[in-house]
Design a protein around this motif. Sequence first.
Motif, PDB file in Angstrom:
ATOM      1  N   ALA A 159      65.235 -65.042 -37.987  1.00 35.98           N
ATOM      2  CA  ALA A 159      65.553 -64.181 -38.422  1.00 35.98           C
ATOM      3  C   ALA A 159      66.430 -63.699 -39.558  1.00 35.98           C
ATOM      4  CB  ALA A 159      66.982 -63.260 -37.182  1.00 35.98           C
ATOM      5  N   ARG A 160      67.685 -64.997 -40.153  1.00 41.02           N
ATOM      6  CA  ARG A 160      68.417 -63.952 -41.492  1.00 41.02           C
ATOM      7  C   ARG A 160      66.920 -65.022 -42.459  1.00 41.02           C
ATOM      8  NH1 ARG A 160      73.335 -66.405 -43.030  1.00 41.02           N
ATOM      9  NH2 ARG A 160      73.789 -65.039 -45.037  1.00 41.02           N
ATOM     10  N   TYR A 161      65.943 -65.445 -42.389  1.00 41.05           N
ATOM     11  CA  TYR A 161      64.759 -65.571 -43.338  1.00 41.05           C
ATOM     12  C   TYR A 161      64.194 -63.932 -43.732  1.00 41.05           C
ATOM     13  CZ  TYR A 161      60.618 -66.573 -46.083  1.00 41.05           C
ATOM     14  OH  TYR A 161      59.247 -66.793 -46.607  1.00 41.05           O
ATOM     15  N   PHE A 162      64.002 -63.416 -42.714  1.00 42.09           N
ATOM     16  CA  PHE A 162      63.650 -61.853 -42.503  1.00 42.09           C
ATOM     17  C   PHE A 162      64.422 -60.771 -42.988  1.00 42.09           C
ATOM     18  CE2 PHE A 162      59.751 -63.366 -39.527  1.00 42.09           C
ATOM     19  CZ  PHE A 162      59.186 -63.587 -40.226  1.00 42.09           C
ATOM     20  N   ASP A 163      65.742 -61.042 -42.706  1.00 48.93           N
ATOM     21  CA  ASP A 163      66.804 -59.934 -43.063  1.00 48.93           C
ATOM     22  C   ASP A 163      66.899 -59.925 -45.253  1.00 48.93           C
ATOM     23  OD1 ASP A 163      67.775 -58.613 -40.960  1.00 48.93           O
ATOM     24  OD2 ASP A 163      69.381 -60.704 -40.756  1.00 48.93           O
ATOM     25  N   VAL A 164      67.044 -61.721 -45.562  1.00 50.50           N
ATOM     26  CA  VAL A 164      66.760 -61.103 -46.997  1.00 50.50           C
ATOM     27  C   VAL A 164      65.788 -61.922 -47.788  1.00 50.50           C
ATOM     28  CG1 VAL A 164      69.608 -63.142 -46.529  1.00 50.50           C
ATOM     29  CG2 VAL A 164      66.980 -64.299 -47.055  1.00 50.50           C
ATOM     30  N   CYS A 165      64.772 -61.533 -46.792  1.00 53.17           N
ATOM     31  CA  CYS A 165      63.686 -61.773 -47.538  1.00 53.17           C
ATOM     32  C   CYS A 165      62.447 -60.462 -48.253  1.00 53.17           C
ATOM     33  CB  CYS A 165      62.583 -62.239 -47.134  1.00 53.17           C
ATOM     34  SG  CYS A 165      60.626 -62.374 -47.900  1.00 53.17           S
ATOM     35  N   ALA A 166      62.507 -59.664 -49.583  1.00 54.49           N
ATOM     36  CA  ALA A 166      62.270 -58.699 -49.405  1.00 54.49           C
ATOM     37  C   ALA A 166      60.310 -59.109 -49.754  1.00 54.49           C
ATOM     38  CB  ALA A 166      62.871 -58.444 -51.096  1.00 54.49           C
ATOM     39  N   PHE A 167      59.802 -59.965 -49.456  1.00 54.13           N
ATOM     40  CA  PHE A 167      58.342 -59.472 -49.360  1.00 54.13           C
ATOM     41  C   PHE A 167      57.556 -59.019 -48.759  1.00 54.13           C
ATOM     42  CE2 PHE A 167      58.149 -64.638 -51.301  1.00 54.13           C
ATOM     43  CZ  PHE A 167      59.155 -64.037 -53.122  1.00 54.13           C
ATOM     44  N   ASP A 168      56.475 -58.186 -48.600  1.00 54.40           N
ATOM     45  CA  ASP A 168      55.913 -58.556 -47.870  1.00 54.40           C
ATOM     46  C   ASP A 168      55.564 -58.877 -46.903  1.00 54.40           C
ATOM     47  OD1 ASP A 168      52.641 -59.733 -47.675  1.00 54.40           O
ATOM     48  OD2 ASP A 168      53.156 -58.630 -49.556  1.00 54.40           O
ATOM     49  N   ASP A 169      55.451 -58.860 -45.088  1.00 56.73           N
ATOM     50  CA  ASP A 169      55.094 -59.530 -44.090  1.00 56.73           C
ATOM     51  C   ASP A 169      54.302 -60.991 -44.520  1.00 56.73           C
ATOM     52  OD1 ASP A 169      56.447 -60.137 -40.946  1.00 56.73           O
ATOM     53  OD2 ASP A 169      53.825 -59.984 -41.041  1.00 56.73           O
ATOM     54  N   GLU A 170      52.825 -60.307 -44.775  1.00 58.84           N
ATOM     55  CA  GLU A 170      52.046 -61.822 -44.828  1.00 58.84           C
ATOM     56  C   GLU A 170      53.103 -62.573 -46.204  1.00 58.84           C
ATOM     57  OE1 GLU A 170      47.630 -62.302 -46.254  1.00 58.84           O
ATOM     58  OE2 GLU A 170      48.424 -60.158 -46.589  1.00 58.84           O
ATOM     59  N   SER A 171      53.567 -62.492 -47.430  1.00 63.40           N
ATOM     60  CA  SER A 171      53.705 -62.784 -48.319  1.00 63.40           C
ATOM     61  C   SER A 171      54.935 -63.603 -47.954  1.00 63.40           C
ATOM     62  CB  SER A 171      53.891 -62.404 -49.380  1.00 63.40           C
ATOM     63  OG  SER A 171      52.829 -61.505 -50.048  1.00 63.40           O
ATOM     64  N   ALA A 172      55.811 -63.004 -47.012  1.00 63.17           N
ATOM     65  CA  ALA A 172      56.642 -63.955 -46.318  1.00 63.17           C
ATOM     66  C   ALA A 172      56.648 -64.763 -45.282  1.00 63.17           C
ATOM     67  CB  ALA A 172      58.172 -63.388 -45.978  1.00 63.17           C
ATOM     68  N   SER A 173      55.650 -64.854 -44.879  1.00 58.55           N
ATOM     69  CA  SER A 173      55.502 -65.936 -43.783  1.00 58.55           C
ATOM     70  C   SER A 173      54.436 -67.113 -44.323  1.00 58.55           C
ATOM     71  CB  SER A 173      54.104 -65.505 -42.785  1.00 58.55           C
ATOM     72  OG  SER A 173      54.937 -64.934 -42.103  1.00 58.55           O
ATOM     73  N   ASN A 174      54.043 -66.469 -45.462  1.00 57.56           N
ATOM     74  CA  ASN A 174      53.106 -67.332 -46.624  1.00 57.56           C
ATOM     75  C   ASN A 174      54.313 -68.580 -47.138  1.00 57.56           C
ATOM     76  OD1 ASN A 174      50.437 -67.384 -45.274  1.00 57.56           O
ATOM     77  ND2 ASN A 174      50.434 -65.366 -47.500  1.00 57.56           N
ATOM     78  N   MET A 175      55.458 -68.172 -48.229  1.00 62.62           N
ATOM     79  CA  MET A 175      56.239 -68.616 -48.632  1.00 62.62           C
ATOM     80  C   MET A 175      57.258 -69.235 -47.817  1.00 62.62           C
ATOM     81  SD  MET A 175      57.802 -69.452 -50.970  1.00 62.62           S
ATOM     82  CE  MET A 175      57.163 -68.082 -52.165  1.00 62.62           C
ATOM     83  N   LEU A 176      57.027 -69.343 -46.540  1.00 66.62           N
ATOM     84  CA  LEU A 176      57.848 -69.884 -45.121  1.00 66.62           C
ATOM     85  C   LEU A 176      57.198 -71.024 -45.295  1.00 66.62           C
ATOM     86  CD1 LEU A 176      60.389 -70.660 -43.401  1.00 66.62           C
ATOM     87  CD2 LEU A 176      59.149 -69.260 -41.723  1.00 66.62           C
ATOM     88  N   LYS A 177      55.256 -70.726 -45.129  1.00 62.13           N
ATOM     89  CA  LYS A 177      54.615 -71.931 -44.877  1.00 62.13           C
ATOM     90  C   LYS A 177      55.229 -73.143 -45.858  1.00 62.13           C
ATOM     91  CE  LYS A 177      51.511 -69.470 -42.135  1.00 62.13           C
ATOM     92  NZ  LYS A 177      49.435 -69.433 -42.437  1.00 62.13           N
ATOM     93  N   TYR A 178      54.459 -72.922 -47.129  1.00 60.04           N
ATOM     94  CA  TYR A 178      54.677 -73.073 -48.025  1.00 60.04           C
ATOM     95  C   TYR A 178      56.300 -74.191 -48.544  1.00 60.04           C
ATOM     96  CZ  TYR A 178      55.730 -74.567 -53.266  1.00 60.04           C
ATOM     97  OH  TYR A 178      55.377 -74.701 -54.334  1.00 60.04           O
ATOM     98  N   MET A 179      56.908 -73.495 -48.432  1.00 63.15           N
ATOM     99  CA  MET A 179      59.033 -73.944 -48.556  1.00 63.15           C
ATOM    100  C   MET A 179      58.498 -75.016 -47.352  1.00 63.15           C
ATOM    101  SD  MET A 179      61.048 -71.275 -49.905  1.00 63.15           S
ATOM    102  CE  MET A 179      61.625 -70.422 -47.951  1.00 63.15           C
ATOM    103  N   LEU A 180      58.165 -74.712 -46.360  1.00 68.25           N
ATOM    104  CA  LEU A 180      57.955 -75.709 -45.231  1.00 68.25           C
ATOM    105  C   LEU A 180      56.849 -76.945 -45.365  1.00 68.25           C
ATOM    106  CD1 LEU A 180      58.073 -73.327 -41.516  1.00 68.25           C
ATOM    107  CD2 LEU A 180      59.964 -75.780 -42.396  1.00 68.25           C
ATOM    108  N   SER A 181      56.022 -76.897 -46.197  1.00 70.79           N
ATOM    109  CA  SER A 181      55.137 -78.123 -45.979  1.00 70.79           C
ATOM    110  C   SER A 181      55.542 -78.496 -47.852  1.00 70.79           C
ATOM    111  CB  SER A 181      53.524 -76.984 -46.824  1.00 70.79           C
ATOM    112  OG  SER A 181      53.956 -76.717 -47.606  1.00 70.79           O
ATOM    113  N   THR A 182      55.957 -78.467 -48.742  1.00 71.93           N
ATOM    114  CA  THR A 182      56.612 -79.036 -49.486  1.00 71.93           C
ATOM    115  C   THR A 182      57.924 -79.995 -49.801  1.00 71.93           C
ATOM    116  OG1 THR A 182      57.524 -76.901 -50.595  1.00 71.93           O
ATOM    117  CG2 THR A 182      55.206 -77.572 -51.617  1.00 71.93           C
ATOM    118  N   GLY A 183      58.706 -79.548 -48.343  1.00 67.38           N
ATOM    119  CA  GLY A 183      59.553 -80.699 -48.243  1.00 67.38           C
ATOM    120  C   GLY A 183      60.850 -79.325 -48.544  1.00 67.38           C
TER     121      GLY A 183
END
Length: 275
Positions: A159-183
Motif C-alpha cells: 500500500a505504501r509503495y502504491f502511495d508514493v508511485c506516480a506510475f500508471d497501474d501497469e507500470s507500477a506493477s512492472n517496476m515492482l516485479k523488476y525490483m523484486l527480480s533484480t534483488g
Amino acid sequence: MTIILEGNIAHLSLFNLLQLVKLEQKTCLMTLAIKELQQEAKLYFKHGLIKHATLNKLAGKDAVYRLICWWSSGEFKIEEINESDIPTESILTSLENILMGSAKKIDDLADLRTVVSTLESKISFTPEAIYEIQNELNVEVPEWIPGFVVELPITFSLARYFDVCAFDDESASNMLKYMLSTGVLTPHEQNLGSQTNSAIESLASIIMEYLGFAQSQELILEACETLQIPTDSNPGFSQLLAFSDYMRERISELVDDEIAQEIEWRLRARITSLS
C-alpha cells in the motif's frame, strides 16, 4: 448527502457492488477506505455510469483497475450526490469494459501476487540495495532506481509503495516485479538492521523503517553534524543518547507524536544492546 448503502467489500464483492450501482442507475459517490493502511478510493457515478475515480496518485480507469485488482476488503459508503458534484470526467469507457480489463489484469498479476499477495504484504530493500542507495544518494539517485523510491522506508507495505508511485497501474506493477527480480527488493522476512557496520548505521536502519531514504539520510547527516559525531566512527553511549534525543525532537516535527515516541524507544533499546 443521503447514504444509500454501506458495508465492507469483504462481504459484498466489488464486482457486484459496481454492477449494483449501474443497475440502480444511481448518481452517487462511492468511497472505499482501509483506515489502518491510510488508503481511500473515490468513484463517481452519473445515472449508473462511472465517470471519475481516484486512488493513490491515480485517476480515471487506472484507479479502478488498482482497486479491483488489489482490494479484497475495505469499508465502503455510497452516497447520493448532485450531478454538479462530479469532478471533470476522467473515464470515457463503460463499466463492462473496465471489469473485463480488470479480469485480464488479475491474471497478468498472478506471478507478482505469489510474492506480494495483499496490500498489507511487507517488502524490504536488500542490504546490497541499501548500501548502494546510501552511497550514491548524496550525488544523485542511481539510474536504476525510480526517483520516488527514496520516499520509501527500508521496509514498507505494498500500500505504501502504491502511495508514493506516480506510475500508471501497469507500470507500477512492472517496476515492482523488476525490483523484486533484480534483488533490489525482497519480501520482508528479517531485521535488516543487524547487517549494518557502525552504531550510527544500526540506528539509521530503524529510522529508515519509518521515513524514506532521502529524508532519513538528511536527518541523520544533520544530527551527526550538529552533534559532531563522525558517521564512520563508533560513538560512545552518551553521544548515542544525544543522537536519539535529537532525532526524537526532529522526527516529532514530521510524524505523529505516537510514532516519534515509538522510534525513540526503539533507538534507545538498540543503543542499550550496542553498549
